[in-house]
Design an enzyme around this catalytic site. Structure first.
Site, PDB file in Angstrom:
ATOM      1  N   ASN A   1      72.385  19.238  14.123  1.00 46.34           N
ATOM      2  CA  ASN A   1      72.025  20.650  13.964  1.00 46.34           C
ATOM      3  C   ASN A   1      72.704  21.468  15.045  1.00 46.34           C
ATOM      4  OD1 ASN A   1      70.280  20.164  11.893  1.00 46.34           O
ATOM      5  ND2 ASN A   1      68.421  20.463  13.074  1.00 46.34           N
TER       6      ASN A   1
ATOM      7  N   LYS B   1      82.663   1.570   9.202  1.00 43.44           N
ATOM      8  CA  LYS B   1      83.182   2.897   8.842  1.00 43.44           C
ATOM      9  C   LYS B   1      83.347   2.990   7.322  1.00 43.44           C
ATOM     10  CE  LYS B   1      86.996   5.997   9.693  1.00 43.44           C
ATOM     11  NZ  LYS B   1      88.424   6.077   9.879  1.00 43.44           N
TER      12      LYS B   1
ATOM     13  N   LYS C   1      54.691  28.392   9.773  1.00 41.45           N
ATOM     14  CA  LYS C   1      54.891  27.203  10.628  1.00 41.45           C
ATOM     15  C   LYS C   1      53.805  27.105  11.705  1.00 41.45           C
ATOM     16  CE  LYS C   1      59.829  27.054   9.779  1.00 41.45           C
ATOM     17  NZ  LYS C   1      61.174  27.344  10.264  1.00 41.45           N
TER      18      LYS C   1
ATOM     19  N   LYS D   1      51.771  23.599  11.552  1.00 45.31           N
ATOM     20  CA  LYS D   1      52.027  22.650  12.643  1.00 45.31           C
ATOM     21  C   LYS D   1      50.938  22.719  13.720  1.00 45.31           C
ATOM     22  CE  LYS D   1      56.936  23.085  11.656  1.00 45.31           C
ATOM     23  NZ  LYS D   1      58.013  22.106  11.674  1.00 45.31           N
TER      24      LYS D   1
HETATM   25  N1  CTP Z   1      60.343  20.473  14.267  1.00 46.79           N
HETATM   26  C1  CTP Z   1      59.921  19.186  14.435  1.00 46.79           C
HETATM   27  N2  CTP Z   1      60.327  18.186  13.604  1.00 46.79           N
HETATM   28  C2  CTP Z   1      61.153  18.456  12.586  1.00 46.79           C
HETATM   29  C3  CTP Z   1      61.597  19.781  12.375  1.00 46.79           C
HETATM   30  C4  CTP Z   1      61.175  20.773  13.231  1.00 46.79           C
HETATM   31  O1  CTP Z   1      59.180  18.944  15.378  1.00 46.79           O
HETATM   32  N3  CTP Z   1      61.541  17.470  11.779  1.00 46.79           N
HETATM   33  C5  CTP Z   1      59.838  21.529  15.167  1.00 46.79           C
HETATM   34  C6  CTP Z   1      60.900  22.257  15.963  1.00 46.79           C
HETATM   35  O2  CTP Z   1      61.089  21.676  17.241  1.00 46.79           O
HETATM   36  C7  CTP Z   1      60.315  23.667  16.085  1.00 46.79           C
HETATM   37  C8  CTP Z   1      59.478  23.802  14.836  1.00 46.79           C
HETATM   38  O3  CTP Z   1      59.203  22.484  14.371  1.00 46.79           O
HETATM   39  O4  CTP Z   1      59.449  23.803  17.184  1.00 46.79           O
HETATM   40  C9  CTP Z   1      60.131  24.604  13.727  1.00 46.79           C
HETATM   41  O5  CTP Z   1      61.410  24.078  13.443  1.00 46.79           O
HETATM   42  P1  CTP Z   1      62.280  24.624  12.240  1.00 46.79           P
HETATM   43  O6  CTP Z   1      63.515  23.794  12.109  1.00 46.79           O
HETATM   44  O7  CTP Z   1      62.394  26.101  12.371  1.00 46.79           O
HETATM   45  O8  CTP Z   1      61.261  24.359  11.031  1.00 46.79           O
HETATM   46  P2  CTP Z   1      61.125  23.291   9.903  1.00 46.79           P
HETATM   47  O9  CTP Z   1      59.708  22.815   9.922  1.00 46.79           O
HETATM   48  O10 CTP Z   1      62.186  22.226   9.997  1.00 46.79           O
HETATM   49  O11 CTP Z   1      61.306  24.204   8.605  1.00 46.79           O
HETATM   50  P3  CTP Z   1      62.648  24.705   7.868  1.00 46.79           P
HETATM   51  O12 CTP Z   1      63.787  23.831   8.350  1.00 46.79           O
HETATM   52  O13 CTP Z   1      62.325  24.513   6.443  1.00 46.79           O
HETATM   53  O14 CTP Z   1      62.805  26.163   8.244  1.00 46.79           O
END
Ligand code: CTP
Length: 407
Positions: free
Chosen positions: A209, A288, A338, A342
């Protein structure tokens, strides 16, 4: 952040003097008391009234003007200052300071002070690179005078090169770094996650990412400076680990999950700024993957654990959990969703499509969202944003914040 701190800000007659107004405004918003001293010539560029309005105090200009209080102004300001800042600092000011010339209010105060001196030089490239200026700079640096900038760019005179004054945001950042040594997080255990995770495809390829880790590292550094015991769980980034911070290195989202399951229970505040990959390749190839001429390659991705959700499920009553939401649309609504799903106490939302926010840059534009409030903050350095996030998290935690096992 700068409450109770006293900044004496000198303004000299550089064309960048107008930018000093923003410096005063930002310092004032951070709670600093500011006394502005202008040189006579600087008053021809910016009206003293502007600084008086922004600092809410009279501007000092002339050494010999009659004042109502009995103290000797240049001595009292020199003693009161926690830092003396000169924005902009012209070549002339630097030359006077280097040779101890004290012929106006600003230079007499600079000579008398024991406080740290910080200059934001601004001048034409030729003047900046001139041997005289560079040797004055060397003398000043040798005496411990601090400088911010100058940066390079298009100058007011039309030249391109070094000499452009640093942006107000960077000058304020340098003042914060110097002065904001609050210890209000002493006794608190905090954990910060930062950076991306990396998911292997085969021995030479991976998925990841966008994330430089800068925000998470700024959070870890700020908490450590404020006295907290900090654990930083970090994916692969190119940043130095802040001094005094315990690093736990991870690679994949599964590693992050495992690390959090091991370390989360022990913390008072957890801020999850990492950008974990939501998916991983179902079957990582041992060798690979070779190109199949003309054939598409289809990778099957399976979902990774949602780490923040798992941490939220194990949330203890005394804990404050903070998440991040990097969004490209419907910022507040997505972030609020979220926050709930969460089990977070606060979510830091940012629109990563905005200039000055998001990946790789040193600034951020965030909105702090709690159950009851939505607080948008202006553009600021990631270090400043980190301190605002801690301010809010510490307020949510209330005092005293003690882990039950340590009471
Ligand atoms: N996060 C996490 N584990 C994941 C994805 C995200 O702990 N697999 C945490 C990130 O560290 C952040 C929060 O969740 O604090 C939101 O992350 P984000 O990538 O914005 O959200 P997602 O839940 O992945 O939702 P989406 O990608 O659908 O926007």
């Amino acid at each position: 952040m700068l409450k109770g701190k006293h900044v004496v800000l000198g303004v000299t007659a550089g064309i960048a003097a107008y930018k000093a107004c923003e410096v005063v405004s930002r310092l004032s918003k951070l709670g600093a008391n500011i006394d502005v001293i202008m040189t006579q010539n600087a008053t021809k560029l910016v009206a003293p009234l502007t600084f008086e309005t922004l600092s809410k105090r009279p501007v000092v200009i002339d050494t010999f003007e009659r004042i109502e209080s009995w103290d000797v102004k240049h001595i009292s300001l020199a003693q009161k200052a926690d830092v003396m800042l000169v924005v902009p600092a012209t070549a002339n000011l630097m030359a006077k300071l280097a040779s101890g010339i004290a012929d106006d209010m600003l230079t007499t105060t600079l000579l008398a002070t024991k406080a740290p001196i910080m200059l934001a030089p601004a001048m034409n490239t030729g003047m900046w690179t001139a041997e005289a200026t560079q040797s004055n700079l060397a003398v000043l640096k040798d005496r411990g005078v601090l400088t911010v900038g100058p940066a390079s760019g298009i100058l007011a005179c039309g030249d391109i090169g070094a000499g452009r004054m640093s942006e107000p945001i960077d000058i304020v950042e340098a003042v914060i770094k110097l002065l904001a040594a609050r210890q209000d997080m002493q006794g608190k255990r905090v954990l910060v996650t930062a950076g991306p995770t990396v998911e292997r495809i085969d021995p030479v390829r991976y998925m990841t990412n966008d994330s430089s880790g800068k925000m998470g590292y700024a959070l870890a550094e700020a908490a450590q400076k404020r006295g907290a015991a900090v654990t930083l769980v970090s994916g692969p980034v190119h940043l130095p680990v802040p001094a005094g911070v315990t690093l736990v290195s991870i690679t994949s989202t599964q590693d992050l999950y495992d690390a959090m399951m091991m370390h989360a229970a022990n913390q008072d505040i957890i801020v999850q700024a990492a950008a974990p990959a939501d998916y991983k390749v179902q079957q990582v190839a041992d060798q690979k993957i070779k190109k199949q001429d003309g054939e598409n390659l289809i990778l099957k991705l399976v979902e990774n654990p949602d780490v923040a959700k798992a941490v939220g499920k194990q949330k203890q009553p005394h804990q404050i959990l903070v998440g991040f939401a990097a969004e490209t649309q419907n910022i507040v609504a997505n972030a609020q969703r979220k926050l709930q799903s969460k089990s977070l106490d606060m979510i830091v939302a940012n629109d990563v499509t905005q200039e000055g926010a998001g990946f790789g840059v040193d600034t951020n534009i965030v909105t702090l969202i709690t159950k009851d409030a939505v607080k948008p903050l202006e553009i600021m350095s990631k270090h400043e944003a980190a301190n605002c996030i801690w301010d809010e998290a510490v307020a949510l935690a209330g005092a005293p914040l003690l882990h039950p096992a340590r009471v």
